[in-house]
Scaffold this motif. Sequence first.
Motif, PDB file in Angstrom:
ATOM      1  N   ARG A 199       0.893  -1.384   0.004  1.00 15.84           N
ATOM      2  CA  ARG A 199       0.005  -0.006  -0.167  1.00 15.84           C
ATOM      3  C   ARG A 199       0.933   1.382  -0.089  1.00 15.84           C
ATOM      4  O   ARG A 199       0.638   2.212  -0.751  1.00 15.84           O
ATOM      5  CB  ARG A 199      -0.942   0.040   1.256  1.00 15.84           C
ATOM      6  CG  ARG A 199      -1.763  -1.012   1.069  1.00 15.84           C
ATOM      7  CD  ARG A 199      -2.929  -0.605   0.139  1.00 15.84           C
ATOM      8  NE  ARG A 199      -4.072  -1.172   0.447  1.00 15.84           N
ATOM      9  CZ  ARG A 199      -5.277  -0.688   1.064  1.00 15.84           C
ATOM     10  NH1 ARG A 199      -5.292   0.720   1.043  1.00 15.84           N
ATOM     11  NH2 ARG A 199      -6.408  -1.403   1.245  1.00 15.84           N
ATOM     12  N   ALA A 212       7.921   8.815   6.063  1.00 13.14           N
ATOM     13  CA  ALA A 212       7.902   8.417   7.683  1.00 13.14           C
ATOM     14  C   ALA A 212       8.408  10.003   8.359  1.00 13.14           C
ATOM     15  O   ALA A 212       7.922   9.945   9.383  1.00 13.14           O
ATOM     16  CB  ALA A 212       8.898   7.265   7.939  1.00 13.14           C
ATOM     17  N   LEU A 215       5.549  12.501   8.450  1.00 12.30           N
ATOM     18  CA  LEU A 215       4.188  11.900   9.345  1.00 12.30           C
ATOM     19  C   LEU A 215       4.807  12.108  10.800  1.00 12.30           C
ATOM     20  O   LEU A 215       3.998  12.682  11.669  1.00 12.30           O
ATOM     21  CB  LEU A 215       4.098  10.488   9.028  1.00 12.30           C
ATOM     22  CG  LEU A 215       3.029   9.870   9.550  1.00 12.30           C
ATOM     23  CD1 LEU A 215       1.864  10.652   8.958  1.00 12.30           C
ATOM     24  CD2 LEU A 215       2.735   8.347   9.495  1.00 12.30           C
TER      25      LEU A 215
ATOM     26  N   ARG B 147      -3.568  -2.269  11.719  1.00  8.92           N
ATOM     27  CA  ARG B 147      -4.559  -2.458  11.065  1.00  8.92           C
ATOM     28  C   ARG B 147      -5.823  -2.591  11.976  1.00  8.92           C
ATOM     29  O   ARG B 147      -6.841  -2.258  11.294  1.00  8.92           O
ATOM     30  CB  ARG B 147      -4.230  -3.917  10.172  1.00  8.92           C
ATOM     31  CG  ARG B 147      -5.114  -4.239   9.097  1.00  8.92           C
ATOM     32  CD  ARG B 147      -4.946  -5.111   8.488  1.00  8.92           C
ATOM     33  NE  ARG B 147      -5.975  -5.271   7.214  1.00  8.92           N
ATOM     34  CZ  ARG B 147      -5.733  -6.374   6.378  1.00  8.92           C
ATOM     35  NH1 ARG B 147      -4.910  -7.551   6.628  1.00  8.92           N
ATOM     36  NH2 ARG B 147      -6.507  -6.435   5.421  1.00  8.92           N
ATOM     37  N   GLN B 153      -4.280   2.301   5.707  1.00  8.11           N
ATOM     38  CA  GLN B 153      -3.178   1.164   5.482  1.00  8.11           C
ATOM     39  C   GLN B 153      -1.838   1.798   4.813  1.00  8.11           C
ATOM     40  O   GLN B 153      -0.847   1.252   4.950  1.00  8.11           O
ATOM     41  CB  GLN B 153      -3.813   0.109   4.459  1.00  8.11           C
ATOM     42  CG  GLN B 153      -4.950  -0.612   4.990  1.00  8.11           C
ATOM     43  CD  GLN B 153      -4.879  -1.986   5.056  1.00  8.11           C
ATOM     44  OE1 GLN B 153      -3.408  -2.598   5.600  1.00  8.11           O
ATOM     45  NE2 GLN B 153      -5.499  -3.012   4.625  1.00  8.11           N
ATOM     46  N   GLU B 154      -1.985   2.576   3.986  1.00 13.26           N
ATOM     47  CA  GLU B 154      -0.858   3.138   3.399  1.00 13.26           C
ATOM     48  C   GLU B 154      -0.030   4.134   4.184  1.00 13.26           C
ATOM     49  O   GLU B 154       0.936   4.500   3.796  1.00 13.26           O
ATOM     50  CB  GLU B 154      -1.479   4.140   1.865  1.00 13.26           C
ATOM     51  CG  GLU B 154      -2.301   5.506   2.486  1.00 13.26           C
ATOM     52  CD  GLU B 154      -3.467   5.126   3.020  1.00 13.26           C
ATOM     53  OE1 GLU B 154      -3.971   4.001   3.195  1.00 13.26           O
ATOM     54  OE2 GLU B 154      -4.171   6.329   3.300  1.00 13.26           O
ATOM     55  N   ARG B 155      -0.392   4.116   5.454  1.00 12.99           N
ATOM     56  CA  ARG B 155       0.398   4.837   6.396  1.00 12.99           C
ATOM     57  C   ARG B 155       0.947   3.964   7.587  1.00 12.99           C
ATOM     58  O   ARG B 155       1.724   4.597   8.172  1.00 12.99           O
ATOM     59  CB  ARG B 155      -0.453   6.168   7.063  1.00 12.99           C
ATOM     60  CG  ARG B 155      -0.500   7.307   6.053  1.00 12.99           C
ATOM     61  CD  ARG B 155      -0.824   8.414   6.807  1.00 12.99           C
ATOM     62  NE  ARG B 155      -0.698   9.764   6.397  1.00 12.99           N
ATOM     63  CZ  ARG B 155      -1.672  10.432   5.662  1.00 12.99           C
ATOM     64  NH1 ARG B 155      -2.855   9.856   5.347  1.00 12.99           N
ATOM     65  NH2 ARG B 155      -1.599  11.460   4.865  1.00 12.99           N
ATOM     66  N   ILE B 156       0.768   2.901   7.678  1.00 18.14           N
ATOM     67  CA  ILE B 156       1.089   1.997   8.512  1.00 18.14           C
ATOM     68  C   ILE B 156       2.454   1.938   8.728  1.00 18.14           C
ATOM     69  O   ILE B 156       3.202   2.045   9.572  1.00 18.14           O
ATOM     70  CB  ILE B 156       0.447   0.504   8.398  1.00 18.14           C
ATOM     71  CG1 ILE B 156      -1.070   0.649   8.908  1.00 18.14           C
ATOM     72  CG2 ILE B 156       1.385  -0.435   9.290  1.00 18.14           C
ATOM     73  CD1 ILE B 156      -1.757  -0.702   8.754  1.00 18.14           C
ATOM     74  N   SER B 158       4.992   3.903   7.540  1.00 14.97           N
ATOM     75  CA  SER B 158       5.439   5.115   7.661  1.00 14.97           C
ATOM     76  C   SER B 158       5.486   5.497   9.289  1.00 14.97           C
ATOM     77  O   SER B 158       6.609   5.837  10.033  1.00 14.97           O
ATOM     78  CB  SER B 158       4.796   6.536   6.925  1.00 14.97           C
ATOM     79  OG  SER B 158       5.129   6.092   5.489  1.00 14.97           O
ATOM     80  N   ALA B 159       4.331   5.135   9.769  1.00  9.87           N
ATOM     81  CA  ALA B 159       4.148   5.199  11.392  1.00  9.87           C
ATOM     82  C   ALA B 159       5.111   4.415  12.044  1.00  9.87           C
ATOM     83  O   ALA B 159       5.706   4.841  13.112  1.00  9.87           O
ATOM     84  CB  ALA B 159       2.466   5.094  11.634  1.00  9.87           C
ATOM     85  N   LEU B 220       3.535  11.380  19.673  1.00  6.85           N
ATOM     86  CA  LEU B 220       3.495  10.530  18.346  1.00  6.85           C
ATOM     87  C   LEU B 220       2.106   9.746  18.367  1.00  6.85           C
ATOM     88  O   LEU B 220       1.422   9.486  17.507  1.00  6.85           O
ATOM     89  CB  LEU B 220       4.737   9.717  18.161  1.00  6.85           C
ATOM     90  CG  LEU B 220       5.971  10.266  17.852  1.00  6.85           C
ATOM     91  CD1 LEU B 220       7.068   9.492  17.791  1.00  6.85           C
ATOM     92  CD2 LEU B 220       5.744  10.531  16.457  1.00  6.85           C
ATOM     93  N   GLY B 223      -0.961  11.897  17.917  1.00  2.75           N
ATOM     94  CA  GLY B 223      -0.925  12.561  16.381  1.00  2.75           C
ATOM     95  C   GLY B 223      -1.383  11.391  15.719  1.00  2.75           C
ATOM     96  O   GLY B 223      -2.086  11.552  14.780  1.00  2.75           O
ATOM     97  N   PHE B 224      -0.807  10.090  15.759  1.00  3.98           N
ATOM     98  CA  PHE B 224      -1.056   8.972  14.912  1.00  3.98           C
ATOM     99  C   PHE B 224      -2.465   8.573  15.221  1.00  3.98           C
ATOM    100  O   PHE B 224      -3.209   7.758  14.353  1.00  3.98           O
ATOM    101  CB  PHE B 224       0.003   7.915  14.993  1.00  3.98           C
ATOM    102  CG  PHE B 224       1.309   8.196  14.614  1.00  3.98           C
ATOM    103  CD1 PHE B 224       1.521   9.160  13.689  1.00  3.98           C
ATOM    104  CD2 PHE B 224       2.450   7.388  14.973  1.00  3.98           C
ATOM    105  CE1 PHE B 224       2.941   9.452  13.094  1.00  3.98           C
ATOM    106  CE2 PHE B 224       3.589   7.500  14.389  1.00  3.98           C
ATOM    107  CZ  PHE B 224       3.833   8.765  13.589  1.00  3.98           C
ATOM    108  N   LEU B 227      -5.526   9.489  13.186  1.00  2.00           N
ATOM    109  CA  LEU B 227      -5.596   9.126  12.055  1.00  2.00           C
ATOM    110  C   LEU B 227      -6.346   7.943  11.679  1.00  2.00           C
ATOM    111  O   LEU B 227      -6.673   7.651  10.584  1.00  2.00           O
ATOM    112  CB  LEU B 227      -4.014   8.923  11.366  1.00  2.00           C
ATOM    113  CG  LEU B 227      -3.038  10.022  11.191  1.00  2.00           C
ATOM    114  CD1 LEU B 227      -1.903   9.468  10.578  1.00  2.00           C
ATOM    115  CD2 LEU B 227      -3.532  11.135  10.336  1.00  2.00           C
TER     116      LEU B 227
END
Lengths: 229, 229
Positions: A199, A212, A215, B147, B153-156, B158-159, B220, B223-224, B227
């Motif tokens: 993804r 990353a 973010l 998840r 999903q597209e940010r998992i 990066s986080a 963090l 902030g996360f 989302l």
Amino acid sequence: MPSATSAAADSHPAGARPRRRAGRPPAAVLDQDTITTAALRLVRKSGYEGFTMAALARTLNVAPSALYNHVASKREVLVLIQDHLTSFVDVSAFDTESWDQAVRDWAWSYREVFSKHTPLIPVIAVLPVADAPKTLAMYEAVSAGFRRTGFPQERIISAIVALESFIFGSAYDVTAPADIFDSGSMAASTPNFTSAVERLARQGLESPADAAFSLGLEALIAGFGALRR
Amino acid sequence: MPSATSAAADSHPAGARPRRRAGRPPAAVLDQDTITTAALRLVRKSGYEGFTMAALARTLNVAPSALYNHVASKREVLVLIQDHLTSFVDVSAFDTESWDQAVRDWAWSYREVFSKHTPLIPVIAVLPVADAPKTLAMYEAVSAGFRRTGFPQERIISAIVALESFIFGSAYDVTAPADIFDSGSMAASTPNFTSAVERLARQGLESPADAAFSLGLEALIAGFGALRR
DNA sequence: ACCTGAACACCGTTCAAGT
DNA sequence: ACCTGAACACCGTTCAAGT
């Protein structure tokens, strides 16, 4: 350890300078500034693998042992490079932009500078600020910016340290190989991870390292920004 | 590189085992697991300064060159240690706690494990996941947790990378000397920084490293957390 | 298949001797 | 005061020779 620059340098009475012997390039006058400049040039040319005391001495046309009249160890040379590099980190936004934007600009600049010098990170991360005057000057500029925005005084250092830790960790990511998230033959047994990697790749405007960093940095700025009063 | 463990080991027909010569301790059967265990024990006893291929070989009663039948390089031994240590990082909270608390527990545990092994950080940070199966298993558990909580999903990835970068940077802070913020003779020219250091010290329940880690981690997580959907 | 012992090509650093 | 040259005490790694 010898202190700062003894830049007064060549103190021979006018007529009595030692003649330069033919055939050899002139040996530079050694001092910590000269060593720092040569060291940084060598690192840029040869990387940290090629950065040895012998190689550094060679670029300065002296014997390796001569360096030890001016620095106590190779680690001290790394500290000198580190402090010099820090002067390239841009803190100017703290004077011209909003606090949010200033932190953002500073953090990106800081990561940019040290992502090309990750072998310095283990040195910087545990270095007393008293050993690195330019680094201390950076902290002063950032601390002043935090104070002006009404950041709680007792949390300023913690916030800066947290940002810095994130920046150092993120600097490594910039240098990671492209296949770092490729789970290869183990893909079937890690479905959640593997699909998340797909993804991310499907989007893929920014590099994974930049995505990353962006973010995390925005979360830190938002979280810390809420503490102001 | 030799793959995984060749643990079947001693395949001599029953009566024909080579006799152990008197006077020497039995040489262990070398394989990657044995090497990893011995390496970790050596690091715990002597630190990374004392961790050399020769010293490792000595603890295993073999010649240094024997190690190279099982690993390609010292770096590979460091990777084996790294992956083994990762199995000590606690991801169990992702099965039992809220997402917030799970991230918190995982991050503190991760920092705790690697703060005693900071020389591994430059290795880990750029290591392809395919080279470290236990590390990949950790990512799978964390990805699954993200998840399940409805994280985009597209940010998992990066986080997770952002959290990990913060954790690695923070692991260094744990090992920093107590005087790291002492500006010494430069105190007068850095008033904002110096007063912020004093304000932090005046509080001083947690260590500076813990205070910074807590502050950054909570920002963090908050902030996360926002989302999720 | 996997070990030993010797060797190689380096390291950072020290120090007596010079000027 | 600061340089040179030699030496020291290591490193990681390779490889022929053995079993």
